[in-house]
Design an enzyme around this catalytic site. Structure first.
Site, PDB file in Angstrom:
ATOM      1  N   CYS A 248       0.827  -1.211   0.000  1.00 57.44           N
ATOM      2  CA  CYS A 248       0.000   0.000   0.000  1.00 57.44           C
ATOM      3  C   CYS A 248       0.864   1.265   0.000  1.00 57.44           C
ATOM      4  O   CYS A 248       1.542   1.555   0.991  1.00 57.44           O
ATOM      5  CB  CYS A 248      -0.912  -0.048   1.231  1.00 57.44           C
TER       6      CYS A 248
ATOM      7  N   CYS B  77       0.069   3.807   2.700  1.00 59.60           N
ATOM      8  CA  CYS B  77       0.499   3.271   3.998  1.00 59.60           C
ATOM      9  C   CYS B  77       1.984   3.564   4.227  1.00 59.60           C
ATOM     10  O   CYS B  77       2.395   3.917   5.340  1.00 59.60           O
ATOM     11  CB  CYS B  77       0.275   1.764   4.071  1.00 59.60           C
TER      12      CYS B  77
END
Length: 103
Positions: A28, A31
Protein backbone atom coordinates in the site's frame (compact mmCIF):
# COMPACT_ATOMS: atom_id res chain seq x y z
CA UNK A 1 9.89 2.23 17.29
CA UNK A 2 6.18 1.68 16.70
CA UNK A 3 5.16 -1.66 18.23
CA UNK A 4 3.95 -4.32 15.82
CA UNK A 5 0.78 -6.04 17.06
CA UNK A 6 -1.02 -9.15 15.84
CA UNK A 7 -4.51 -10.60 16.04
CA UNK A 8 -3.30 -12.54 19.10
CA UNK A 9 -2.06 -9.60 21.18
CA UNK A 10 -3.99 -6.60 19.82
CA UNK A 11 -6.54 -6.40 22.66
CA UNK A 12 -3.90 -6.73 25.38
CA UNK A 13 -1.63 -4.15 23.76
CA UNK A 14 -4.35 -1.55 23.20
CA UNK A 15 -6.62 -1.74 26.25
CA UNK A 16 -4.99 0.90 28.44
CA UNK A 17 -4.49 4.62 27.85
CA UNK A 18 -4.61 6.34 24.48
CA UNK A 19 -3.44 4.07 21.65
CA UNK A 20 -3.23 4.76 17.91
CA UNK A 21 -3.06 1.66 15.70
CA UNK A 22 -1.98 2.00 12.08
CA UNK A 23 -3.60 -0.72 9.95
CA UNK A 24 -1.43 -1.10 6.84
CA UNK A 25 0.01 -3.47 4.22
CA UNK A 26 3.40 -3.68 2.52
CA UNK A 27 1.92 -3.17 -0.97
CA UNK A 28 0.00 0.00 0.00
CA UNK A 29 1.63 3.24 -1.21
CA UNK A 30 -0.32 5.60 1.08
CA UNK A 31 0.50 3.27 4.00
CA UNK A 32 4.21 3.69 3.30
CA UNK A 33 3.67 7.47 3.37
CA UNK A 34 1.71 7.28 6.64
CA UNK A 35 4.25 5.17 8.56
CA UNK A 36 6.97 7.86 8.93
CA UNK A 37 4.31 10.33 10.12
CA UNK A 38 3.20 7.90 12.84
CA UNK A 39 6.83 7.24 13.81
CA UNK A 40 7.51 10.98 14.15
CA UNK A 41 4.41 11.42 16.31
CA UNK A 42 5.55 8.59 18.56
CA UNK A 43 8.74 10.57 19.28
CA UNK A 44 6.74 13.71 20.09
CA UNK A 45 3.82 12.24 22.07
CA UNK A 46 5.15 9.99 24.86
CA UNK A 47 1.72 9.87 26.54
CA UNK A 48 0.26 8.00 23.52
CA UNK A 49 1.09 4.41 22.59
CA UNK A 50 1.58 3.76 18.87
CA UNK A 51 1.09 0.34 17.30
CA UNK A 52 0.77 -1.02 13.77
CA UNK A 53 -0.80 -4.10 12.25
CA UNK A 54 -0.22 -5.68 8.84
CA UNK A 55 -3.74 -6.44 7.59
CA UNK A 56 -2.56 -9.21 5.26
CA UNK A 57 -0.89 -11.17 8.07
CA UNK A 58 -3.62 -10.42 10.63
CA UNK A 59 -7.06 -10.40 8.97
CA UNK A 60 -9.27 -10.98 12.03
CA UNK A 61 -8.80 -7.68 13.88
CA UNK A 62 -9.29 -5.44 10.82
CA UNK A 63 -12.37 -7.48 9.88
CA UNK A 64 -13.74 -6.95 13.39
CA UNK A 65 -13.36 -3.18 12.97
CA UNK A 66 -14.94 -3.22 9.51
CA UNK A 67 -11.75 -1.92 7.91
CA UNK A 68 -12.14 -1.99 4.14
CA UNK A 69 -9.51 0.58 3.08
CA UNK A 70 -5.99 1.24 4.25
CA UNK A 71 -4.33 3.04 5.77
CA UNK A 72 -6.88 3.14 8.56
CA UNK A 73 -5.89 4.54 11.92
CA UNK A 74 -7.89 3.50 14.97
CA UNK A 75 -7.63 5.49 18.20
CA UNK A 76 -8.62 3.75 21.41
CA UNK A 77 -8.87 5.24 24.88
CA UNK A 78 -8.90 2.74 27.76
CA UNK A 79 -9.97 -0.01 25.37
CA UNK A 80 -12.80 1.87 23.66
CA UNK A 81 -12.58 3.00 20.03
CA UNK A 82 -12.94 6.79 19.96
CA UNK A 83 -11.81 7.55 16.38
CA UNK A 84 -11.44 5.66 13.10
CA UNK A 85 -9.56 7.61 10.45
CA UNK A 86 -9.27 6.38 6.85
CA UNK A 87 -6.58 7.52 4.41
CA UNK A 88 -3.34 9.45 4.72
CA UNK A 89 -3.21 12.21 7.35
CA UNK A 90 -0.51 14.74 8.19
CA UNK A 91 1.29 14.87 11.52
CA UNK A 92 -0.62 18.01 12.52
CA UNK A 93 -3.98 16.42 11.68
CA UNK A 94 -3.21 13.33 13.73
CA UNK A 95 -1.78 15.34 16.61
CA UNK A 96 -4.97 17.44 16.78
CA UNK A 97 -7.07 14.26 16.92
CA UNK A 98 -4.91 12.62 19.59
CA UNK A 99 -4.79 15.77 21.72
CA UNK A 100 -8.56 15.46 22.21
CA UNK A 101 -8.01 12.24 24.16
CA UNK A 102 -4.85 12.93 26.16
CA UNK A 103 -5.10 14.56 29.56
Amino acid sequence: MVKVVTDNDFAAQTDTGVVLTDFWATWCGPCRMQSPVVEKLEEQMPDVKFTKMDVDQNPDTPKGFGIQAIPTLVVKKNGDVVEKIVGYHTKDQLQDILNKYTD
